[in-house]
Design a protein around this motif. Structure first.
Motif, mmCIF file in Angstrom:
data_model
loop_
_atom_site.group_PDB
_atom_site.id
_atom_site.type_symbol
_atom_site.label_atom_id
_atom_site.label_comp_id
_atom_site.label_asym_id
_atom_site.label_seq_id
_atom_site.Cartn_x
_atom_site.Cartn_y
_atom_site.Cartn_z
ATOM 1 N N ARG A 1 0.798 -1.079 0.022
ATOM 2 C CA ARG A 1 0.135 0.032 0.114
ATOM 3 C C ARG A 1 0.875 1.184 -0.047
ATOM 4 N N ALA B 1 2.841 4.688 0.463
ATOM 5 C CA ALA B 1 2.860 5.669 1.352
ATOM 6 C C ALA B 1 3.167 6.899 0.773
ATOM 7 N N GLU C 1 -1.270 7.315 -3.314
ATOM 8 C CA GLU C 1 -1.030 7.364 -2.071
ATOM 9 C C GLU C 1 -2.098 6.407 -1.363
ATOM 10 N N GLY C 2 -1.827 5.504 -0.775
ATOM 11 C CA GLY C 2 -3.083 4.609 0.156
ATOM 12 C C GLY C 2 -3.650 3.462 -0.708
ATOM 13 N N TYR C 3 -3.119 3.739 -2.132
ATOM 14 C CA TYR C 3 -3.667 2.504 -3.100
ATOM 15 C C TYR C 3 -2.692 1.531 -3.068
ATOM 16 N N LEU D 1 2.856 1.743 3.231
ATOM 17 C CA LEU D 1 2.386 1.951 4.266
ATOM 18 C C LEU D 1 2.113 0.775 5.182
ATOM 19 N N SER E 1 -9.083 -0.810 -5.457
ATOM 20 C CA SER E 1 -8.060 0.129 -4.623
ATOM 21 C C SER E 1 -6.778 -0.159 -5.001
#
Lengths: 189, 189
Positions: A55, A57, A62-64, A134, A148
């Motif tokens: 995931r 960072a 970002e976040g995907y 992340l 996602s």
């Protein structure tokens, strides 16, 4: 590009003699500054029936979720780039198989090269989030967060992989070297 | 690289914060100038049991025989680059098959990608020397000028091709899509 990286003079954007497309030209020192596509190299790390995703960072996306991959560096091979990116983003050591997806992205001047790989089984823990991730985890096909995923190249690679696995049926333990190369062109974001 | 192509200030070569290798850095505008490998894309054009080679009219390796290939341009796909280079160097139109050789050349920051191709049969004449070639002709295996090939990537690609053909035996008319990908690393000149 505004200035010549060789002599510092301003450049202009025009078609050089004996060429057919515009380049950045330096009239002061005569340098022609060519610009070429870059390779994004990475891996699809598998462990039994699951695949490793990271995931992000960092921007973009970002976040995907993505496969470990990044710009190939000078002085390395495409396989070395895939191993390095997997180490950096997922703290994972891999055994690299063949080239699995080759995707041209002409609208952003990139060529994606994803190698099929196995997570090296002897290390414990086998993976962890590197500074650009992340979270890193294994996903079975049913668990893949399709909505996602960070990039269409990742979606394409995973679709091919699970289709190839389904084709194997329940036996499902094909050698890395026996997976085919899939290539394609993506012309959208 | 001596000057920043963005602002024109002098650059220095040092490891940026949060990085692990030296880059050209501009202290004036903050730009980090990354440098990455380039792709050389081309084709192995075949017609029945013969292959098309071009004798180079330009340096390096002027006078030696090569496959039509050259630096991939921004905005095109690897297949489009192979088609364009074949048109430019051999005035030949091709039907492109799969990626046939993928060769990393880390000492010169290049990745070679040669597509297997068939010469389009409908055009007459089917090929001619482009501005970068002295001569273009078809060679059977027995006629290949092995000692006068321009690059080790060309030698490698031809060796694989004739080995694959021998493996087919006399039938020898495999579909373009049925040839395997061969990859390798060359670390010498």
């Amino acid at each position: 590009m505004n200035f010549c990286s060789h002599c510092g003079a301003p450049v202009r954007f025009a078609i050089p003699m004996d060429d057919d497309r515009p380049r950045y030209l330096c009239d002061n020192c005569g340098t022609i500054h060519y610009q070429n596509p870059r390779i994004v190299a990475g891996s699809l790390p598998i462990m039994a029936d699951r695949v490793l995703l990271c995931r992000r960072a960092i921007t973009p996306r970002e976040g995907y979720w993505t496969l470990p991959a990044g710009f190939m560096e000078n002085g390395e091979t495409t396989r070395e780039a895939a191993i390095r990116e997997t180490r950096e983003e997922a703290c994972a050591e891999i055994e690299v198989g063949g080239l699995y997806t080759l995707v041209d992205l002409p609208h952003i001047n990139q060529v994606y090269m994803i190698y099929l790989a196995r997570l090296a089984p002897q290390r414990e823990p086998a993976f962890a989030a590197g500074p650009e991730s992340l979270e890193v985890r294994l996903f079975s096909e049913a668990e893949i967060p399709w909505a996602s995923l960070a990039f269409s190249t990742v979606t394409l690679t995973l679709e091919h992989f699970f289709a190839d696995r389904r084709h194997d049926g329940l036996a499902g333990d094909r050698a890395l070297a026996d997976y085919p190369l899939h290539d394609g062109v993506i012309r959208r974001w």
